[in-house]
Motif scaffolding. Structure first.
Motif, PDB file in Angstrom:
ATOM      1  N   VAL A  47       0.606  -1.133  -0.033  1.00 22.36           N
ATOM      2  CA  VAL A  47       0.103   0.209   0.031  1.00 22.36           C
ATOM      3  C   VAL A  47       0.982   1.203   0.216  1.00 22.36           C
ATOM      4  CG1 VAL A  47      -1.613   1.323   1.286  1.00 22.36           C
ATOM      5  CG2 VAL A  47      -1.778  -1.204   1.009  1.00 22.36           C
ATOM      6  N   TYR A  48       0.427   2.380  -0.703  1.00 22.74           N
ATOM      7  CA  TYR A  48       1.038   3.740  -0.678  1.00 22.74           C
ATOM      8  C   TYR A  48      -0.052   4.445  -0.249  1.00 22.74           C
ATOM      9  CZ  TYR A  48       2.769   8.174  -1.539  1.00 22.74           C
ATOM     10  OH  TYR A  48       3.048   9.463  -1.299  1.00 22.74           O
ATOM     11  N   CYS A  49       0.094   5.242   0.686  1.00 29.69           N
ATOM     12  CA  CYS A  49      -0.730   6.239   1.103  1.00 29.69           C
ATOM     13  C   CYS A  49      -0.181   7.278   1.536  1.00 29.69           C
ATOM     14  CB  CYS A  49      -1.784   5.662   2.161  1.00 29.69           C
ATOM     15  SG  CYS A  49      -3.193   6.885   2.687  1.00 29.69           S
ATOM     16  N   ASP A  50      -0.491   8.612   1.011  1.00 27.76           N
ATOM     17  CA  ASP A  50      -0.046   9.856   1.569  1.00 27.76           C
ATOM     18  C   ASP A  50      -1.578  10.833   2.297  1.00 27.76           C
ATOM     19  OD1 ASP A  50      -1.343  10.567  -0.628  1.00 27.76           O
ATOM     20  OD2 ASP A  50       0.046  11.956  -1.338  1.00 27.76           O
ATOM     21  N   TYR A  51      -1.451  11.567   3.006  1.00 25.41           N
ATOM     22  CA  TYR A  51      -2.179  12.238   3.782  1.00 25.41           C
ATOM     23  C   TYR A  51      -2.397  13.753   3.742  1.00 25.41           C
ATOM     24  CZ  TYR A  51      -1.155   7.544   6.359  1.00 25.41           C
ATOM     25  OH  TYR A  51      -1.039   6.418   6.498  1.00 25.41           O
ATOM     26  N   HIS A  52      -3.955  13.966   3.608  1.00 28.58           N
ATOM     27  CA  HIS A  52      -3.976  15.393   3.028  1.00 28.58           C
ATOM     28  C   HIS A  52      -5.327  15.758   4.003  1.00 28.58           C
ATOM     29  CE1 HIS A  52      -2.325  15.507  -1.231  1.00 28.58           C
ATOM     30  NE2 HIS A  52      -1.338  15.031  -0.300  1.00 28.58           N
ATOM     31  N   GLY A  53      -5.260  17.239   3.834  1.00 28.23           N
ATOM     32  CA  GLY A  53      -6.397  17.811   4.736  1.00 28.23           C
ATOM     33  C   GLY A  53      -7.372  18.426   3.471  1.00 28.23           C
ATOM     34  N   HIS A  54      -8.628  18.056   3.303  1.00 29.29           N
ATOM     35  CA  HIS A  54      -9.374  18.386   2.368  1.00 29.29           C
ATOM     36  C   HIS A  54     -10.191  19.659   2.544  1.00 29.29           C
ATOM     37  CE1 HIS A  54     -12.270  18.447  -1.312  1.00 29.29           C
ATOM     38  NE2 HIS A  54     -11.433  17.443  -1.613  1.00 29.29           N
ATOM     39  N   GLU A 109      -7.608  11.505 -13.079  1.00 31.11           N
ATOM     40  CA  GLU A 109      -7.928  12.456 -14.006  1.00 31.11           C
ATOM     41  C   GLU A 109      -6.847  13.018 -14.443  1.00 31.11           C
ATOM     42  OE1 GLU A 109     -12.053  14.286 -11.903  1.00 31.11           O
ATOM     43  OE2 GLU A 109     -10.100  14.384 -10.807  1.00 31.11           O
ATOM     44  N   ARG A 110      -6.790  13.616 -15.833  1.00 34.22           N
ATOM     45  CA  ARG A 110      -5.556  14.229 -16.395  1.00 34.22           C
ATOM     46  C   ARG A 110      -4.855  15.254 -15.498  1.00 34.22           C
ATOM     47  NH1 ARG A 110      -5.230  15.421 -22.960  1.00 34.22           N
ATOM     48  NH2 ARG A 110      -3.042  15.521 -22.800  1.00 34.22           N
ATOM     49  N   GLU A 111      -5.679  16.164 -14.895  1.00 37.03           N
ATOM     50  CA  GLU A 111      -5.126  17.283 -14.005  1.00 37.03           C
ATOM     51  C   GLU A 111      -4.347  16.679 -13.008  1.00 37.03           C
ATOM     52  OE1 GLU A 111      -9.552  17.774 -13.546  1.00 37.03           O
ATOM     53  OE2 GLU A 111      -8.218  16.964 -15.226  1.00 37.03           O
ATOM     54  N   ARG A 112      -4.367  15.176 -12.596  1.00 29.33           N
ATOM     55  CA  ARG A 112      -3.941  14.645 -11.179  1.00 29.33           C
ATOM     56  C   ARG A 112      -2.835  14.048 -11.588  1.00 29.33           C
ATOM     57  NH1 ARG A 112      -7.667  17.817 -10.035  1.00 29.33           N
ATOM     58  NH2 ARG A 112      -9.083  17.467  -8.282  1.00 29.33           N
ATOM     59  N   GLU A 113      -2.247  13.880 -12.851  1.00 31.24           N
ATOM     60  CA  GLU A 113      -1.142  13.031 -13.467  1.00 31.24           C
ATOM     61  C   GLU A 113       0.274  13.274 -12.435  1.00 31.24           C
ATOM     62  OE1 GLU A 113      -0.699  10.670 -16.325  1.00 31.24           O
ATOM     63  OE2 GLU A 113      -2.996  10.430 -15.554  1.00 31.24           O
ATOM     64  N   SER A 114       0.448  14.401 -11.991  1.00 29.43           N
ATOM     65  CA  SER A 114       1.620  14.418 -11.472  1.00 29.43           C
ATOM     66  C   SER A 114       1.429  14.290  -9.739  1.00 29.43           C
ATOM     67  CB  SER A 114       2.190  15.929 -11.965  1.00 29.43           C
ATOM     68  OG  SER A 114       1.280  16.926 -11.405  1.00 29.43           O
ATOM     69  N   THR A 115       0.455  14.037  -9.475  1.00 27.09           N
ATOM     70  CA  THR A 115       0.229  13.633  -7.842  1.00 27.09           C
ATOM     71  C   THR A 115       1.048  12.460  -7.457  1.00 27.09           C
ATOM     72  OG1 THR A 115      -1.819  12.571  -8.229  1.00 27.09           O
ATOM     73  CG2 THR A 115      -1.952  14.842  -7.900  1.00 27.09           C
ATOM     74  N   ALA A 116       1.300  12.225  -6.180  1.00 27.72           N
ATOM     75  CA  ALA A 116       1.851  11.246  -5.824  1.00 27.72           C
ATOM     76  C   ALA A 116       0.832   9.765  -5.939  1.00 27.72           C
ATOM     77  CB  ALA A 116       1.945  11.251  -4.223  1.00 27.72           C
ATOM     78  N   ARG A 117      -0.207   9.998  -5.721  1.00 24.49           N
ATOM     79  CA  ARG A 117      -1.416   8.868  -5.911  1.00 24.49           C
ATOM     80  C   ARG A 117      -1.199   8.166  -7.297  1.00 24.49           C
ATOM     81  NH1 ARG A 117      -6.386   9.204  -7.636  1.00 24.49           N
ATOM     82  NH2 ARG A 117      -6.488  11.326  -7.486  1.00 24.49           N
ATOM     83  N   VAL A 118      -1.190   9.088  -8.232  1.00 19.78           N
ATOM     84  CA  VAL A 118      -1.246   8.700  -9.797  1.00 19.78           C
ATOM     85  C   VAL A 118       0.145   8.055 -10.099  1.00 19.78           C
ATOM     86  CG1 VAL A 118      -1.827   9.152 -12.158  1.00 19.78           C
ATOM     87  CG2 VAL A 118      -3.242  10.000 -10.251  1.00 19.78           C
ATOM     88  N   THR A 119       1.320   8.973  -9.824  1.00 17.21           N
ATOM     89  CA  THR A 119       2.640   8.601 -10.111  1.00 17.21           C
ATOM     90  C   THR A 119       2.914   7.195  -9.552  1.00 17.21           C
ATOM     91  OG1 THR A 119       3.043  11.081 -10.419  1.00 17.21           O
ATOM     92  CG2 THR A 119       4.854   9.300 -10.101  1.00 17.21           C
ATOM     93  N   VAL A 120       2.477   6.986  -8.234  1.00 18.29           N
ATOM     94  CA  VAL A 120       2.995   5.690  -7.784  1.00 18.29           C
ATOM     95  C   VAL A 120       2.277   4.486  -8.281  1.00 18.29           C
ATOM     96  CG1 VAL A 120       3.060   4.473  -5.521  1.00 18.29           C
ATOM     97  CG2 VAL A 120       4.047   6.797  -5.572  1.00 18.29           C
ATOM     98  N   TRP A 121       1.147   4.961  -8.438  1.00 20.68           N
ATOM     99  CA  TRP A 121       0.141   3.766  -9.299  1.00 20.68           C
ATOM    100  C   TRP A 121       0.487   3.485 -10.699  1.00 20.68           C
ATOM    101  CZ3 TRP A 121      -3.549   4.809 -13.210  1.00 20.68           C
ATOM    102  CH2 TRP A 121      -4.394   3.920 -13.551  1.00 20.68           C
ATOM    103  N   ARG A 122       0.737   4.396 -11.600  1.00 23.19           N
ATOM    104  CA  ARG A 122       0.952   4.107 -12.771  1.00 23.19           C
ATOM    105  C   ARG A 122       2.571   3.899 -13.255  1.00 23.19           C
ATOM    106  NH1 ARG A 122      -1.037   8.307 -15.625  1.00 23.19           N
ATOM    107  NH2 ARG A 122      -3.003   7.364 -16.348  1.00 23.19           N
ATOM    108  N   LEU A 124       4.963   3.136 -10.895  1.00 19.92           N
ATOM    109  CA  LEU A 124       5.714   2.259 -10.106  1.00 19.92           C
ATOM    110  C   LEU A 124       4.871   1.096  -9.797  1.00 19.92           C
ATOM    111  CD1 LEU A 124       7.353   4.849  -7.662  1.00 19.92           C
ATOM    112  CD2 LEU A 124       8.362   3.640  -9.466  1.00 19.92           C
ATOM    113  N   GLY A 125       3.562   0.857 -10.452  1.00 16.73           N
ATOM    114  CA  GLY A 125       3.022  -0.158 -10.369  1.00 16.73           C
ATOM    115  C   GLY A 125       2.193  -0.595  -9.079  1.00 16.73           C
ATOM    116  N   VAL A 126       2.096   0.340  -8.185  1.00 17.04           N
ATOM    117  CA  VAL A 126       1.538   0.051  -6.891  1.00 17.04           C
ATOM    118  C   VAL A 126       0.105   0.029  -7.155  1.00 17.04           C
ATOM    119  CG1 VAL A 126       1.084   0.764  -4.559  1.00 17.04           C
ATOM    120  CG2 VAL A 126       3.226   0.734  -5.489  1.00 17.04           C
ATOM    121  N   THR A 127      -0.856  -1.077  -6.896  1.00 20.49           N
ATOM    122  CA  THR A 127      -2.033  -1.002  -7.389  1.00 20.49           C
ATOM    123  C   THR A 127      -2.910  -0.290  -6.248  1.00 20.49           C
ATOM    124  OG1 THR A 127      -2.210  -3.246  -8.304  1.00 20.49           O
ATOM    125  CG2 THR A 127      -4.231  -2.539  -7.538  1.00 20.49           C
TER     126      THR A 127
END
Length: 224
Positions: A47-54, A109-122, A124-127
């Motif tokens: 698992v990869y998880c980062d923590y944010h405030g919304h 989403e395209r505008e989230r491509e450079s976030t940690a969540r999407v980068t680690v998924w695409r 580095l292959g972390v589902t």
């Protein structure tokens, strides 16, 4: 909003695709460590998880990644394994009264491509790559409805998260997930099939979470 910017006045969660070792050292070295685990050790994180405030949506919830919900056609042609990325949110919903499953989204989403969540998924292959969001605006469902999040709530969510991680089993290939949706396509029920004890997890329809979908982003602007 500048609460997550570095000294260069850049949003560090938009620098994961090509971080600079000089301008973004914390991102550069964190990504490098994960890449070392994946490429050299051949042991990607479970698992990869980062923590944010919304700043808008309420409660505590996940953003994750589903290829079938991606803007990119190359992601959509790869068979999805929903059991992998839905199991952790399902466990959190069962364990944590602060967690709102109906507020989760797994769109890429395209505008989230450079976030940690999407980068680690695409890249580095972390589902199971997530952002866990804790609202700045409090709760609108469950036993804490009408309250702001305090330190005790956040500590409890952290404890529940650890317990949910303990419930994951990457070798459990006999577990399947069946989703029940309403007429609008919103998920209202998750059934875990083939577990030691078949369990049913319902999305709380109270407050503002009833029109949310686990696989659909809200219409208002979201941040992660």
């Amino acid at each position: 909003m500048s609460h997550r910017c570095g000294l260069t006045n850049e949003d560090l969660n938009r620098r994961w695709c090509k971080p600079s070792p000089v301008l973004h050292p914390s991102i550069y070295h964190t990504k490098g460590l994960i890449e070392y685990l994946v490429r050299v050790w051949k042991k990607p994180p479970l698992v990869y998880c980062d923590y944010h405030g919304h700043s808008r949506k309420k409660n505590v919830f996940f953003y994750g990644c589903a290829g079938a919900e991606s803007w990119c056609s190359n992601d959509r042609i790869v068979p999805d394994e929903p059991v992998k990325y839905l199991m952790l949110p399902a466990l959190m919903h069962r364990l944590s009264p602060a967690f709102a499953l109906g507020s989760c989204s797994f769109r890429v989403e395209r505008e989230r491509e450079s976030t940690a969540r999407v980068t680690v998924w695409r890249h580095l292959g972390v589902t199971r790559s997530y952002t866990m969001e804790a609202s700045f605006c409090g709760f609108d469902r469950g036993p804490f409805k009408g309250f702001h999040l305090n330190t005790h709530h956040l500590q409890s969510v952290g404890s529940d998260f650890c317990e949910a991680l303990n419930g994951l089993n990457d070798s459990a290939t006999n577990v399947d997930i069946q989703l029940t949706k309403d007429l609008n396509g919103n998920i209202i029920e998750i059934n875990l099939i083939g577990a030691e004890k078949d369990s049913e997890i319902e999305v709380d329809s109270e407050g503002g979470s009833g029109t949310d979908s686990v696989l659909k982003t809200d219409s208002d602007e979201d941040f992660d």
